[in-house]
Design a protein around this motif. Sequence first.
Motif, PDB file in Angstrom:
ATOM      1  N   PRO A 140       0.817  -1.225   0.000  1.00 13.08           N
ATOM      2  CA  PRO A 140       0.000   0.000   0.000  1.00 13.08           C
ATOM      3  C   PRO A 140       0.846   1.268   0.000  1.00 13.08           C
ATOM      4  CG  PRO A 140      -0.880  -1.582   1.589  1.00 13.08           C
ATOM      5  CD  PRO A 140       0.414  -2.159   1.078  1.00 13.08           C
ATOM      6  N   GLU A 141       2.013   1.228   0.618  1.00 20.41           N
ATOM      7  CA  GLU A 141       2.853   2.434   0.688  1.00 20.41           C
ATOM      8  C   GLU A 141       3.333   2.883  -0.688  1.00 20.41           C
ATOM      9  OE1 GLU A 141       3.327   4.726   3.059  1.00 20.41           O
ATOM     10  OE2 GLU A 141       1.776   3.497   3.995  1.00 20.41           O
ATOM     11  N   SER A 142       3.543   1.936  -1.611  1.00 16.03           N
ATOM     12  CA  SER A 142       3.985   2.341  -2.954  1.00 16.03           C
ATOM     13  C   SER A 142       2.842   3.086  -3.674  1.00 16.03           C
ATOM     14  CB  SER A 142       4.492   1.151  -3.767  1.00 16.03           C
ATOM     15  OG  SER A 142       3.477   0.195  -3.894  1.00 16.03           O
ATOM     16  N   HIS A 143       1.601   2.736  -3.365  1.00 11.43           N
ATOM     17  CA  HIS A 143       0.458   3.455  -3.940  1.00 11.43           C
ATOM     18  C   HIS A 143       0.356   4.858  -3.331  1.00 11.43           C
ATOM     19  CE1 HIS A 143      -1.255  -0.059  -6.059  1.00 11.43           C
ATOM     20  NE2 HIS A 143      -0.574  -0.704  -5.132  1.00 11.43           N
ATOM     21  N   VAL A 144       0.649   4.950  -2.035  1.00 11.38           N
ATOM     22  CA  VAL A 144       0.644   6.261  -1.378  1.00 11.38           C
ATOM     23  C   VAL A 144       1.690   7.166  -2.034  1.00 11.38           C
ATOM     24  CG1 VAL A 144       1.159   7.469   0.792  1.00 11.38           C
ATOM     25  CG2 VAL A 144      -0.220   5.370   0.831  1.00 11.38           C
ATOM     26  N   ARG A 145       2.854   6.596  -2.350  1.00 13.66           N
ATOM     27  CA  ARG A 145       3.939   7.401  -2.955  1.00 13.66           C
ATOM     28  C   ARG A 145       3.513   8.014  -4.291  1.00 13.66           C
ATOM     29  NH1 ARG A 145       7.455   3.664  -0.715  1.00 13.66           N
ATOM     30  NH2 ARG A 145       7.457   2.341  -2.560  1.00 13.66           N
ATOM     31  N   VAL A 146       2.867   7.229  -5.161  1.00 11.51           N
ATOM     32  CA  VAL A 146       2.504   7.796  -6.475  1.00 11.51           C
ATOM     33  C   VAL A 146       1.415   8.874  -6.334  1.00 11.51           C
ATOM     34  CG1 VAL A 146       3.246   5.829  -7.907  1.00 11.51           C
ATOM     35  CG2 VAL A 146       0.888   5.920  -7.109  1.00 11.51           C
ATOM     36  N   VAL A 147       0.536   8.691  -5.356  1.00 12.72           N
ATOM     37  CA  VAL A 147      -0.504   9.713  -5.142  1.00 12.72           C
ATOM     38  C   VAL A 147       0.144  10.987  -4.588  1.00 12.72           C
ATOM     39  CG1 VAL A 147      -2.563  10.294  -3.794  1.00 12.72           C
ATOM     40  CG2 VAL A 147      -2.393   8.054  -4.897  1.00 12.72           C
ATOM     41  N   ARG A 148       1.056  10.812  -3.631  1.00 16.40           N
ATOM     42  CA  ARG A 148       1.744  11.995  -3.065  1.00 16.40           C
ATOM     43  C   ARG A 148       2.514  12.746  -4.144  1.00 16.40           C
ATOM     44  NH1 ARG A 148       3.435   9.685   2.475  1.00 16.40           N
ATOM     45  NH2 ARG A 148       2.010  10.790   3.882  1.00 16.40           N
ATOM     46  N   ASP A 149       3.117  11.996  -5.065  1.00 12.90           N
ATOM     47  CA  ASP A 149       3.878  12.600  -6.161  1.00 12.90           C
ATOM     48  C   ASP A 149       2.966  13.515  -6.993  1.00 12.90           C
ATOM     49  OD1 ASP A 149       6.119  13.056  -7.605  1.00 12.90           O
ATOM     50  OD2 ASP A 149       5.911  11.294  -8.902  1.00 12.90           O
ATOM     51  N   ALA A 150       1.737  13.049  -7.236  1.00 17.44           N
ATOM     52  CA  ALA A 150       0.772  13.868  -7.999  1.00 17.44           C
ATOM     53  C   ALA A 150       0.410  15.129  -7.225  1.00 17.44           C
ATOM     54  CB  ALA A 150      -0.478  13.052  -8.299  1.00 17.44           C
ATOM     55  N   LEU A 151       0.214  15.004  -5.925  1.00 20.36           N
ATOM     56  CA  LEU A 151      -0.170  16.172  -5.119  1.00 20.36           C
ATOM     57  C   LEU A 151       0.950  17.211  -5.105  1.00 20.36           C
ATOM     58  CD1 LEU A 151      -1.992  14.556  -2.052  1.00 20.36           C
ATOM     59  CD2 LEU A 151      -2.939  15.289  -4.232  1.00 20.36           C
ATOM     60  N   ILE A 196      -4.052   5.485   1.464  1.00 23.23           N
ATOM     61  CA  ILE A 196      -4.029   6.718   0.655  1.00 23.23           C
ATOM     62  C   ILE A 196      -4.890   7.796   1.314  1.00 23.23           C
ATOM     63  CG2 ILE A 196      -4.720   7.746  -1.558  1.00 23.23           C
ATOM     64  CD1 ILE A 196      -3.853   5.082  -2.881  1.00 23.23           C
ATOM     65  N   ARG A 197      -6.105   7.443   1.724  1.00 22.53           N
ATOM     66  CA  ARG A 197      -6.987   8.456   2.347  1.00 22.53           C
ATOM     67  C   ARG A 197      -6.341   9.025   3.615  1.00 22.53           C
ATOM     68  NH1 ARG A 197      -9.718  12.024   0.607  1.00 22.53           N
ATOM     69  NH2 ARG A 197     -11.507  10.969  -0.297  1.00 22.53           N
ATOM     70  N   ASN A 198      -5.725   8.157   4.416  1.00 28.36           N
ATOM     71  CA  ASN A 198      -5.060   8.636   5.640  1.00 28.36           C
ATOM     72  C   ASN A 198      -3.904   9.566   5.323  1.00 28.36           C
ATOM     73  OD1 ASN A 198      -6.425   7.688   7.852  1.00 28.36           O
ATOM     74  ND2 ASN A 198      -5.617   5.621   7.572  1.00 28.36           N
ATOM     75  N   ALA A 199      -3.190   9.255   4.241  1.00 29.59           N
ATOM     76  CA  ALA A 199      -2.010  10.049   3.898  1.00 29.59           C
ATOM     77  C   ALA A 199      -2.376  11.425   3.331  1.00 29.59           C
ATOM     78  CB  ALA A 199      -1.151   9.292   2.881  1.00 29.59           C
ATOM     79  N   VAL A 200      -3.493  11.510   2.590  1.00 29.17           N
ATOM     80  CA  VAL A 200      -3.789  12.771   1.879  1.00 29.17           C
ATOM     81  C   VAL A 200      -4.821  13.643   2.596  1.00 29.17           C
ATOM     82  CG1 VAL A 200      -3.216  11.704  -0.340  1.00 29.17           C
ATOM     83  CG2 VAL A 200      -5.621  11.849   0.351  1.00 29.17           C
TER      84      VAL A 200
END
Length: 391
Positions: A140-151, A196-200
């Motif tokens: 799941p953390e690798s998915h968080v990374r790509v979303v954070r990159d977009a933000l 992802i929701r927790n991270a963003v």
Amino acid sequence: MFSLKITEVNAVSLVKYFIPSHWGRLLVRIKTDEGYVGYGESGEDSRWGVGVTLIDNWAKQVVGSDPMETKKILRRIWYSMKHFGRDGITMGTLSAVDFALLDVKGKIMDVPTCDLIGGKFRDRIRVYCDTSHAEPLEDPESHVRVVRDALKRGFDSVKFDLDTGFRGREMLGWEPYNQHLRNDELKWMVKVTDAIRNAVGDDIELMVDLHGVYNTTSAIKIAKALEPFNLTWLEEPVPAENVDAMREVKRSTFTPICAGENLHSAWRFRRLLEKQAVSIIEPDLNKCGGILEGQNIAHMADLQYIPVAPHNTSTPVGTLAACHFCASIPNFVSLEWHGLREAAEWSRLVKWDGSIIKDGYIMIPDKPGLGFELNEEACLEANPEAEVLFT
Ligand code: MG
């Protein structure tokens, strides 16, 4: 007022857009006797050379026509498509002709294309970022990374995939053919979305794409399990063809359901909309027949109070054409932009001052037509198989 004639319509396939792994695209160019030039692009379906053959065939419907008679030219081609079928590659190729006609007409009349089609509801187009593949897939953390990159790049609205594709499902030990959702698969989906929701945080808009790989029961389980994460939409939970199945999913959940990227023409959207089988539609302007057919679809959606968030995997040519459409309809939400990797290359394909996307928005160009100049030399460099770009 004008007495012009279209003198040429040409196409080039397999413009690999500077990145060898890119799918390639069909670009169409229309010229008039006074030297006006318009460009268009078709969707991902037209990339295997079939689009070039269609354009060669349609040239007799287009060359010699008055470029002011956009709808008449498109209708003539539409009639000639009855034996090919008004779907898939043919509608994608027709979309490119629609763009090129509206580009050249705007240049002749010295107005932006959106002014030709009813005028603007907005000056800038909100763009959401479709994230690229996360690796390793299972983490799941690798998915968080790509979303954070977009933000980090200024987007406040991001889409990620929870279907893992054929290769991914095989890799993770899940059967890729039977459309069945396993319990451990659903658990993984919830874990990724939760991370992802927790991270963003709550304010960022999140969308999930399932690419139509699940059956109705599985899709309902996913939609309900994702309700706590307040998704802006869940995309193609079941395949596009069965409107009743899509409606069943939509009626079973609070998660908004989005579909339409694989439907071509207003005819294909009619039942989906009349049955209120979705919460949001995602027509692809490069596939559905172009800007004018897109307006027909958006109007039908508006009658059902359904908003429009176009699918888009195009180069800047198709993306800018889609932007003129997005500006011209009341029920627009956001436009897809596919991937972060291509960002640096935008300025090479089209001649442009500054960056096209800024803080998650594209400004509608105020230049005539679609508002860009194609860099034909750069396109040729990107297409090593061709000696000349448009034949
Ligand atoms: Mg999709």
